[in-house]
Each structure stands twice: as structure tokens, then as C-alpha cells.
Design a protein around this motif. Structure first.
Motif, PDB file in Angstrom:
ATOM      1  N   UNK A  51      25.161   2.209   2.216  1.00  0.00           N
ATOM      2  CA  UNK A  51      24.156   1.776   1.243  1.00  0.00           C
ATOM      3  C   UNK A  51      22.807   2.395   1.568  1.00  0.00           C
ATOM      4  N   UNK A  52      21.868   2.228   0.669  1.00  0.00           N
ATOM      5  CA  UNK A  52      20.547   2.850   0.821  1.00  0.00           C
ATOM      6  C   UNK A  52      19.867   2.383   2.100  1.00  0.00           C
ATOM      7  N   UNK A  53      19.243   3.338   2.803  1.00  0.00           N
ATOM      8  CA  UNK A  53      18.487   3.012   4.013  1.00  0.00           C
ATOM      9  C   UNK A  53      17.057   2.668   3.596  1.00  0.00           C
ATOM     10  N   UNK A  54      16.518   1.517   4.049  1.00  0.00           N
ATOM     11  CA  UNK A  54      15.146   1.160   3.677  1.00  0.00           C
ATOM     12  C   UNK A  54      14.169   2.276   4.068  1.00  0.00           C
ATOM     13  N   UNK A  55      13.168   2.565   3.212  1.00  0.00           N
ATOM     14  CA  UNK A  55      12.232   3.660   3.489  1.00  0.00           C
ATOM     15  C   UNK A  55      11.557   3.559   4.856  1.00  0.00           C
ATOM     16  N   UNK A  56      11.197   2.342   5.294  1.00  0.00           N
ATOM     17  CA  UNK A  56      10.497   2.215   6.591  1.00  0.00           C
ATOM     18  C   UNK A  56      11.416   2.614   7.742  1.00  0.00           C
ATOM     19  N   UNK A  57      12.724   2.447   7.561  1.00  0.00           N
ATOM     20  CA  UNK A  57      13.700   2.866   8.568  1.00  0.00           C
ATOM     21  C   UNK A  57      13.937   4.367   8.469  1.00  0.00           C
ATOM     22  N   UNK A  58      14.128   4.838   7.253  1.00  0.00           N
ATOM     23  CA  UNK A  58      14.405   6.268   7.025  1.00  0.00           C
ATOM     24  C   UNK A  58      13.301   7.147   7.608  1.00  0.00           C
ATOM     25  N   UNK A  62      18.759  -2.466   8.342  1.00  0.00           N
ATOM     26  CA  UNK A  62      19.565  -1.402   7.715  1.00  0.00           C
ATOM     27  C   UNK A  62      21.007  -1.574   8.165  1.00  0.00           C
ATOM     28  N   UNK A  63      21.928  -0.866   7.495  1.00  0.00           N
ATOM     29  CA  UNK A  63      23.340  -1.067   7.822  1.00  0.00           C
ATOM     30  C   UNK A  63      24.011   0.248   8.199  1.00  0.00           C
ATOM     31  N   UNK A  64      24.954   0.139   9.133  1.00  0.00           N
ATOM     32  CA  UNK A  64      25.748   1.299   9.537  1.00  0.00           C
ATOM     33  C   UNK A  64      27.116   0.826  10.018  1.00  0.00           C
ATOM     34  N   UNK A  65      28.027   1.765  10.165  1.00  0.00           N
ATOM     35  CA  UNK A  65      29.383   1.417  10.595  1.00  0.00           C
ATOM     36  C   UNK A  65      29.703   2.036  11.950  1.00  0.00           C
TER      37      UNK A  65
END
Length: 209
Positions: free
Chosen positions: A69-76, A128-131
Motif C-alpha cells: 500500500x501507499x507509503x506515507x509521504x513523511x516516511x517516503x 507504514x506497512x511492509x512484509x
């Protein structure tokens, strides 16, 4: 390559690694894009590379940042800075290691990242999410871009990486190490800096060289 170093010049200082998109040697770049701009006076990246570093799906490594899913801008923003440091910095020489890889002959290993950089990266990415814990390997590349391995679940960064140290040290297979030192100490690498104050990573590279 070392034979080409000027007499009296330390081969670990002011160098570019031998990797996929790096220039052979650092030098000024008129116009580096966005968050890569602090390196414009002396860079290992080209303007083209700096612009690609900001894209969600760039040809640099064909890496899909939206695999969960989309990564939040502050994280990206931190991942863009991370890419800019890797591609553009001429101050990573003390941590360059030889690798036998199809796409690069050198990598960085255990660059001591300032604690604030690690902690802010984790803070801004914890939701944010990752696998995956290690983003260097183990993806499903069947479609030509990285997708989560079969059977893996998307979870919050804070579950995959319980502490800032876990994020910094594990996500790129030990490219970084979590330094207890603070920004401005001259003992740790800053992922990003204000170019008006000069590049704080130059004395750090000298210290470790």
C-alpha cells in the motif's frame, strides 16, 4: 583503481563506489533534484539519477515502494534521503566493501548513522506497512518488479522493526549501523544536511579513514 589516486590522497576519502549508477569520481553537478540537492557541489550521482530517486517506481532498481500500500509521504522522505546518500555521497569510502554481485562490484557496510537520523526515520515510518525485514533480497520478482513473497503478511513497520536500530541495521542488510553518537559529533554519518552549513560527513569520513 587505487593506483590512480593522487600522491598523498587517502583512497578512502572523496570517492565513489563501483556500483550500478555511480559516477567514476565525485565532482560538481549543476542541478541535483529535490532531496539530493545538498550534494550538488561534490556528488557521485548525476542529475538524472537524483531525479529518479524521487519516483515511486523508478528505473534505478525497479523497486516498488508501494508493495504493502501507499507509503506515507513523511516516511517516503527518509527513503529518498537514504537513496540520495547512497547514490550521491563521496564520503562513504571507509565503509565500502567488495561484493560479487551481478549489478554492482561494491557496497557499503555498517555506515554509522547518527542516532537522530535512525530515530526520526523509525518515528516517521512506524505506521507504514511492509512484509519484509530485509529489502535487499527474497522478493517475488516474477512480474519484473518486487512483490511480497508468497504467504508473507503486510504489517506495520513498528512490528517488523520493533526499535529504530532494527530498521536502520536490518532493512538494507547491515548497510547502516545504529550509532549512539549525535549529529554534529563528527563521529556519525548524517543521512541529510543543510548544505549552507557545509557537508558534516566530510570530517566523519576523515575520522574513520
Amino acid at each position: 583503481a587505487l593506483a590512480a589516486v593522487a600522491p598523498g590522497q587517502d583512497p578512502l576519502l572523496n570517492v565513489c563506489m563501483d556500483a550500478k549508477h555511480h559516477k567514476r569520481e565525485p565532482g560538481p553537478e549543476g542541478n541535483l533534484y529535490g532531496q539530493c540537492s545538498p550534494w550538488k557541489d561534490n556528488a557521485c550521482c548525476t542529475a538524472n539519477t537524483s531525479s529518479e530517486a524521487h519516483k515511486d517506481q523508478s528505473w534505478l532498481y525497479n523497486f516498488n515502494w508501494k508493495h504493502c500500500g501507499a507509503m506515507p509521504p513523511k516516511c517516503r522522505r527518509h527513503f529518498i534521503q537514504d537513496t540520495c546518500l547512497y547514490e550521491c555521497s563521496p564520503n562513504l569510502g571507509p565503509w565500502i566493501e567488495q561484493v560479487d554481485s551481478s549489478w554492482r562490484r561494491q557496497r557499503i557496510l555498517r555506515v554509522p548513522l547518527c542516532r537522530e537520523d535512525c530515530e526520526q526515520w523509525w518515528e516517521d515510518c512506524k505506521d507504514a506497512r511492509t512484509c519484509k525485514e530485509n529489502w535487499h533480497e527474497g522478493w517475488n520478482w516474477a512480474t519484473g518488479t518486487n512483490r511480497c513473497p508468497w504467504g508473507s503478511l503486510c504489517r506495520a513497520f513498528s512490528q517488523v522493526f520493533p526499535r529504530p536500530q532494527d530498521l536502520c541495521e536490518k532493512i538494507w542488510s547491515s548497510s547502516f549501523s545504529y550509532s549512539p553518537e549525535r549529529r554534529g559529533s563528527g563521529r556519525c554519518i548524517q543521512m541529510w544536511f543543510d548544505p549552507a552549513r557545509g557537508n558534516p560527513n566530510v570530517p566523519v569520513a576523515k575520522f574513520f579513514a
